[in-house]
Design a protein around this motif. Structure first.
Motif, PDB file in Angstrom:
ATOM      1  N   VAL A  81      -4.579  -2.397  -5.624  1.00 16.00           N
ATOM      2  CA  VAL A  81      -3.402  -1.647  -5.196  1.00 16.00           C
ATOM      3  C   VAL A  81      -3.820  -0.767  -4.024  1.00 16.00           C
ATOM      4  O   VAL A  81      -4.862  -0.103  -4.072  1.00 16.00           O
ATOM      5  N   SER A  82      -3.016  -0.788  -2.981  1.00 13.58           N
ATOM      6  CA  SER A  82      -3.292   0.029  -1.801  1.00 13.58           C
ATOM      7  C   SER A  82      -2.043   0.825  -1.455  1.00 13.58           C
ATOM      8  O   SER A  82      -0.963   0.255  -1.307  1.00 13.58           O
ATOM      9  N   ILE A  83      -2.201   2.136  -1.353  1.00  7.81           N
ATOM     10  CA  ILE A  83      -1.085   3.024  -1.027  1.00  7.81           C
ATOM     11  C   ILE A  83      -1.389   3.697   0.309  1.00  7.81           C
ATOM     12  O   ILE A  83      -2.402   4.384   0.462  1.00  7.81           O
ATOM     13  N   GLY A  84      -0.537   3.450   1.287  1.00  9.23           N
ATOM     14  CA  GLY A  84      -0.720   4.026   2.605  1.00  9.23           C
ATOM     15  C   GLY A  84       0.397   4.974   2.980  1.00  9.23           C
ATOM     16  O   GLY A  84       1.354   5.182   2.213  1.00  9.23           O
ATOM     17  N   LEU A  85       0.293   5.543   4.176  1.00  8.57           N
ATOM     18  CA  LEU A  85       1.315   6.478   4.638  1.00  8.57           C
ATOM     19  C   LEU A  85       2.622   5.766   4.968  1.00  8.57           C
ATOM     20  O   LEU A  85       3.699   6.361   4.869  1.00  8.57           O
ATOM     21  N   ILE A  86       2.527   4.500   5.362  1.00  6.80           N
ATOM     22  CA  ILE A  86       3.708   3.774   5.826  1.00  6.80           C
ATOM     23  C   ILE A  86       4.124   2.677   4.862  1.00  6.80           C
ATOM     24  O   ILE A  86       5.312   2.427   4.660  1.00  6.80           O
ATOM     25  N   SER A  87       3.155   2.026   4.232  1.00 11.56           N
ATOM     26  CA  SER A  87       3.474   0.943   3.310  1.00 11.56           C
ATOM     27  C   SER A  87       2.447   0.902   2.191  1.00 11.56           C
ATOM     28  O   SER A  87       1.359   1.476   2.297  1.00 11.56           O
ATOM     29  N   SER A  88       2.793   0.178   1.136  1.00 12.39           N
ATOM     30  CA  SER A  88       1.894  -0.026   0.010  1.00 12.39           C
ATOM     31  C   SER A  88       1.885  -1.498  -0.344  1.00 12.39           C
ATOM     32  O   SER A  88       2.840  -2.229  -0.051  1.00 12.39           O
ATOM     33  N   GLN A  89       0.808  -1.927  -0.984  1.00 13.04           N
ATOM     34  CA  GLN A  89       0.704  -3.330  -1.351  1.00 13.04           C
ATOM     35  C   GLN A  89      -0.016  -3.477  -2.678  1.00 13.04           C
ATOM     36  O   GLN A  89      -0.809  -2.627  -3.075  1.00 13.04           O
ATOM     37  N   ILE A  90       0.270  -4.584  -3.338  1.00 12.55           N
ATOM     38  CA  ILE A  90      -0.374  -4.903  -4.598  1.00 12.55           C
ATOM     39  C   ILE A  90      -0.723  -6.382  -4.599  1.00 12.55           C
ATOM     40  O   ILE A  90       0.043  -7.213  -4.098  1.00 12.55           O
ATOM     41  N   THR A  91      -1.899  -6.704  -5.098  1.00 14.22           N
ATOM     42  CA  THR A  91      -2.363  -8.087  -5.197  1.00 14.22           C
ATOM     43  C   THR A  91      -2.869  -8.329  -6.604  1.00 14.22           C
ATOM     44  O   THR A  91      -3.601  -7.510  -7.157  1.00 14.22           O
TER      45      THR A  91
END
Length: 574
Positions: free
Chosen positions: A236-246
């Motif tokens: 899981v990656s949480i950024g300032l603009i978008s987030s993603q999950i794999t």
């Protein structure tokens, strides 16, 4: 006479046994995940011969036997020593161990050795290096490609890339063997490829192999991960603009794997509280993008594997403007204007890998790919006359949409005649449906008692783009490697079919163990044109086929260069 025949049979049998070779075929996998590895080199230390894995991790190594000592070399990995005896053609699975798991005898890969024989103009970008070229804090595939020599990115706020002076519409992007038309989000600020789902990334700018075609400037071949068949993994990656999950892992058994990767931006979610607090203009547009990769893979046997891929990526923008005017006790006037636009790709494909006999590897692909764009305006105004308690309404509606749909069928063959001579050949057809644009307008005015509803569309265009290719790789000696092929391609779109021959040649010659001269020639034909209304690449650009008066684009490219390996520490290209 009988003795003579018996002697002849014995002599023939002896010669046959002496010259007999065996095929060791199979797949190279990552021992930690079971992922099949692309571009690994399989080497027999006894005969000092080798073979490379193809885009599905398959290799075919010819040996005289019976004793075999094999190591696998791949950038950033270590290999155990595989020793066994062969008495017939053998199918094996070779697993590369990571350094943390390695406890056996190892042979370490020299990171630059494989580049010696790589054709000029081809670059393999290690997936780990994607983190070195982030975009707005996130690893980005498109930015990694733009950092390569001869590749230029468009202006910020415009999508696409430009390779060696070519246009944005002259680059073929492939996602698991299927063309993808829109390769960025937010007008080029983000790549449409989720880096967490990418296994292999290859950029071809010259000396094109005959298996590639359809564009004039470059080919970008992106392969997604199959999924871990050992255990469930995720990130899981949480950024300032978008987030993603794999998430990927085995499904019911090791024979079936899945992979799901999803990403979404939250400009729109962050904008709403800022608008409510007055920190952001209420007319500031709401925007978001998302993309999703889904992959299922099932191995029916060591010779058969089936893949299903799905990709969807969209951009959506919405701008709302409201206005209210009060004229005392006379009237109350309100109006609203909502403008919406969106664009994106959808891909669905099925692929079947099958091994015929011991050496003929076949991949069959059936796929559907679509790209669409739409824009819509919805205007409404109401004027309330308070004294008469009467409301008159005016409205305006406009909608435009365009799309391109592809149905794809193709078959590719890999066959190894020997370790120094391999063949690739195949054929395919893409059925295109081009919709340049549909327009719909509706205007209503109660005060003027007028109403109109108009719709019109450009002519839908159809085309069949077909090809057949032959490609041979021949290593004449330890110094000379040649790759020669020809591709016959064409397009049929309402006119007599257009046919073109596309010769391809690539030659590498070892001047010294560290100095290689490389040269090549390739002809490419492009049967589709990207029409742009501005000087920059935008989602509104339209694809059209080569028609009467619009000839296919043809490019002839000659490459020559030198590569120098400096003590395995650096690799220089000229």
């Amino acid at each position: 006479m009988l003795k003579f025949h018996l002697f002849s049979i014995i002599l023939f049998t002896a010669i046959h046994l002496q010259a007999q070779t065996y095929s060791i075929t199979g797949y190279v996998t990552d021992s930690a995940s079971g992922e099949r590895i692309i571009g690994a080199n399989v080497v027999d230390l006894i005969t000092n011969t080798g073979a490379s894995t193809n885009s599905y991790g398959f290799f075919d190594l010819k040996i005289s036997g019976p004793k075999v000592k094999i190591v696998v070399s791949y950038v950033g990995s270590l290999s155990p020593l595989f020793e066994f005896i062969v008495k017939h053609d053998t199918l094996v699975m070779l697993s590369i161990h990571t350094t943390r798991e390695l406890t056996e005898v190892i042979v370490e890969t020299k990171s630059n050795a494989y580049k010696r024989w790589m054709p000029l103009g081809m670059t393999v970008i290690p997936v780990k290096s994607l983190t070195l070229t982030p975009s707005l804090g996130e690893p980005d595939v498109l930015k990694s490609i733009q950092s390569q020599p001869g590749v230029k990115g468009g202006l910020e706020g415009s999508a696409g890339i430009f390779v060696r002076g070519g246009g944005n519409g002259e680059n073929l992007f492939l996602l698991d063997d299927v063309p993808i038309y829109n390769v960025s989000h937010l007008y080029g600020f983000f790549s449409a490829f989720n880096s967490q789902a990418v296994k292999d990334l290859k950029v071809v700018k010259g000396c094109f192999p005959a298996r590639y075609g359809g564009r004039a400037s470059s080919v970008i071949d992106v392969r997604s991960i199959d999924g871990n068949n050992k255990q469930l993994k995720g990130s899981v990656s949480i950024g300032l603009i978008s987030s993603q999950i794999t998430l990927h892992g085995p499904l019911l058994s090791e024979k079936t794997t899945f992979m799901v990767a999803a990403r979404r931006s939250y400009f729109d979610l962050l904008a709403k509280p800022l608008k409510d607090a007055g920190a952001l203009n209420k007319n500031f547009p709401d925007y978001f993008f998302y993309d999703m990769n889904v992959k299922l893979a099932h191995a029916f046997s060591s010779k058969d594997k089936l893949y299903f891929n799905f990709y969807s990526g969209k951009d959506h923008m919405k701008n709302e403007d409201e206005f209210t005017e009060l004229s005392g006790s006379i009237s109350n006037y309100t109006e609203s204007n909502v403008q919406t636009s969106g664009w994106g790709n959808t891909i669905a494909s099925g692929r079947w890998n099958h091994l015929f006999g011991s050496s003929l590897f076949v991949n069959t692909t059936l796929a559907y790919s679509t790209y669409n764009y739409f824009t819509q305006t919805n205007f409404n105004a109401a004027n309330l006359l308070i004294s008469e308690q009467e409301t008159t309404i005016r409205s305006y509606f406009a909608n435009y949409k365009s799309n391109i749909d592809d149905l794809i069928a193709k078959v590719d063959f890999d066959y190894a005649l020997s370790n120094n001579h391999t063949l690739k050949f195949g054929f395919g057809n893409t059925y295109h449906k081009f919709n340049p644009g549909n327009n719909h307008y509706r205007v209503s005015d109660e005060e003027l008692k007028s109403f109109s509803d108009t719709a019109y569309a450009n002519k839908i265009l159809y085309g069949n783009e077909f090809y057949i290719y032959f490609e041979g790789h021949l290593k004449l000696n330890q110094k000379l490697l040649s790759e020669m092929g020809v591709r016959f391609s064409g397009m049929q779109s309402g006119e007599p079919a257009i046919w073109n021959a596309e010769p391809r040649v690539s030659i590498n010659y070892l001047l010294t163990p560290d100095l290689v001269i490389k040269t090549g020639y390739s002809r490419m034909n492009q049967y589709m044109h990207l029409l742009s209304s501005s000087g920059v690449s935008m989602p509104t650009d339209i694809w059209v086929p080569a028609l009467k008066g619009i000839k296919p684009l043809q490019s002839d490219q000659v490459n020559i260069g030198l590569t120098y390996n400096w003590n395995e520490k650096a690799f220089f290209f000229v």
